[in-house]
Design a protein around this motif. Structure first.
Motif, short mmCIF file in Angstrom:
data_model
loop_
_atom_site.label_atom_id
_atom_site.label_comp_id
_atom_site.label_asym_id
_atom_site.label_seq_id
_atom_site.Cartn_x
_atom_site.Cartn_y
_atom_site.Cartn_z
N THR A 79 -1.54 -2.14 -7.69
CA THR A 79 -2.91 -2.03 -7.34
C THR A 79 -3.55 -3.65 -7.19
OG1 THR A 79 -3.47 -0.09 -8.25
CG2 THR A 79 -5.34 -1.43 -8.12
N SER A 80 -3.01 -4.32 -8.26
CA SER A 80 -3.46 -5.79 -8.46
C SER A 80 -2.83 -6.70 -7.40
CB SER A 80 -2.82 -6.46 -9.63
OG SER A 80 -3.29 -7.78 -9.90
N GLU A 81 -1.60 -6.19 -6.78
CA GLU A 81 -1.12 -7.03 -5.54
C GLU A 81 -1.81 -6.79 -4.30
OE1 GLU A 81 3.05 -5.86 -5.88
OE2 GLU A 81 3.64 -7.11 -7.36
N VAL A 82 -2.06 -5.35 -4.21
CA VAL A 82 -2.70 -4.87 -3.14
C VAL A 82 -4.23 -5.53 -3.02
CG1 VAL A 82 -3.99 -3.17 -1.92
CG2 VAL A 82 -1.81 -2.81 -2.81
N ALA A 83 -4.82 -5.55 -4.11
CA ALA A 83 -6.19 -6.53 -3.93
C ALA A 83 -6.10 -7.73 -3.83
CB ALA A 83 -6.69 -6.11 -5.67
N GLN A 84 -4.88 -8.44 -4.38
CA GLN A 84 -4.69 -9.98 -4.03
C GLN A 84 -4.36 -10.22 -2.60
OE1 GLN A 84 -4.85 -12.55 -6.27
NE2 GLN A 84 -4.71 -13.63 -4.46
N ASN A 88 -5.31 -8.19 -0.19
CA ASN A 88 -6.71 -8.08 0.52
C ASN A 88 -7.61 -9.44 0.32
OD1 ASN A 88 -6.76 -5.59 1.79
ND2 ASN A 88 -6.80 -4.58 -0.22
N ASN A 89 -7.60 -9.97 -0.87
CA ASN A 89 -8.33 -11.09 -1.15
C ASN A 89 -7.75 -12.48 -0.25
OD1 ASN A 89 -10.27 -12.82 -2.63
ND2 ASN A 89 -8.42 -13.86 -3.61
N GLU A 103 -8.99 -12.27 3.23
CA GLU A 103 -10.41 -12.72 3.40
C GLU A 103 -10.30 -14.38 3.09
OE1 GLU A 103 -13.39 -11.40 3.99
OE2 GLU A 103 -12.02 -9.48 4.48
N GLN A 157 0.96 -1.18 0.09
CA GLN A 157 -0.18 0.00 -0.06
C GLN A 157 0.71 1.25 0.15
OE1 GLN A 157 -2.52 -0.84 3.33
NE2 GLN A 157 -4.14 -1.00 2.35
#
Length: 326
Positions: free
Chosen positions: A193-198, A200-201, A204, A96
């Motif tokens: 952005t993709s790495e941050v989304a991954q 976060n995924n 979860e 981030q």
């Protein structure tokens, strides 16, 4: 008549007399013989789902953070198991920060490149004005002017033409270079952005939800130890089984000598070690294809059979219980 001939005649007479007698009657009775095959097996759910740690990049061991109690009932999409997310959070904070920096770099680069382009556009406009001025001077035919002045005007026109051409080239080069720089900066932002989304995924996914409604059963590891909060498990290891207890069956092992007495559809009697006074009925629905060793300690040959239970007692029966069949 000789003595030998007389003996032969006497024996022949005895043989004829014996042959003429009726033989005794022998009665053969065919009866069915029941062969009882006894075996042991284990109760299992027909509908079950195995749960373990998710596959997370650069993570091979997982620390169990929370678990629902064993033998508790879980509903669909309820969190049944979660793992420690400290390492993922550290990576997320780092990514981030890099994403925020990359976004600022893209913003600053876009603004700076736009300002540089405007400056080059002004230079082109300025060089164009100089070119037009020099062109007018060079096109004036004044015989009263000296040869030196006329040559100077031609030289100035040539210089202004070259300056204008160079200014145009600089502007085009800047625009093309700006496009590449912006695309490179955008690609960096997109990747982060993709790495941050991954990540976060992944956070979860470390909270594992039950895919079906059923009972929670802890699965022991190769050493016979059941999982616990704070314990470590490996990637790919089964930690929990979610079993539908209303739909149970028995998986039993039949020894090689008894295999010839087993067939599909046979009715069997079932008793449980926890309730030996109750007898249930079932039938064989599936036969194993190959023989195997019973265990790494017991090398005797067995094959598996699946037995459907006629009436499942969900209050009494639990997956993993030992059953006796005959």
């Amino acid at each position: 008549m000789s003595r030998l001939t007389a003996l032969f005649i006497s024996l022949s007479s005895i043989f004829l007399l014996v042959s003429c007698e009726h033989p005794p009657n022998v009665i053969v009775q065919v009866e069915d013989v029941d062969i009882t095959v006894s075996a042991s097996g284990e109760l299992e759910s027909k509908q079950r789902f195995y749960i373990g740690p998710p596959t997370v990049k650069r993570l091979w061991q997982y620390s169990i953070k929370t678990m629902l109690p064993e033998n508790s009932t879980v509903t669909k999409d309820q969190i049944v198991l979660s793992f420690d997310d400290k390492k993922i959070m550290e990576r997320l904070v780092d990514k981030q920060g890099k994403l925020s920096q990359a976004q600022k770099e893209l913003e600053n680069k876009t603004r700076q490149e736009a300002a540089d382009e405007q400056e080059l556009i002004l230079i082109v406009a300025e060089k164009k004005m100089d070119f037009e001025k020099a062109q007018r001077k060079a096109s004036i035919v004044d015989k009263s002017s000296s040869t030196v002045k006329r040559k100077k005007a031609q030289i100035d026109f040539s210089i202004s033409d070259n300056d204008l051409t160079l200014a145009h080239k600089n502007l085009i080069f800047h625009q093309e270079n700006t496009l590449l720089n912006i695309k490179r900066a955008q690609a960096k932002v997109g990747r982060l952005t993709s790495e941050v989304a991954q990540l976060n995924n992944d956070l979860e996914r470390l909270k594992v939800k039950a895919p079906i409604e059923g009972m929670v059963i802890y699965k022991a590891n190769w050493n016979g130890e059941k999982p616990s909060v704070g314990g470590w498990v490996n990637q790919g290891q089964t930690v929990i089984e979610i079993a539908v207890i209303d739909d149970m069956q028995i998986k039993a092992q039949i020894t090689e000598p008894d295999s010839g007495n087993i067939s599909l559809g046979q009715v069997v009697k079932i008793t449980l070690d926890t309730a030996k006074d109750k007898v249930f009925e079932g039938s064989i629905t599936s036969l194993g294809k190959v023989f195997r060793e019973k265990s790494w300690q017991d090398k005797s040959k067995v094959f598996d059979v699946i037995i459907a239970i006629e009436q499942v007692d969900s209050k009494l029966m639990r997956p993993g219980m030992t059953a006796r069949i005959s």
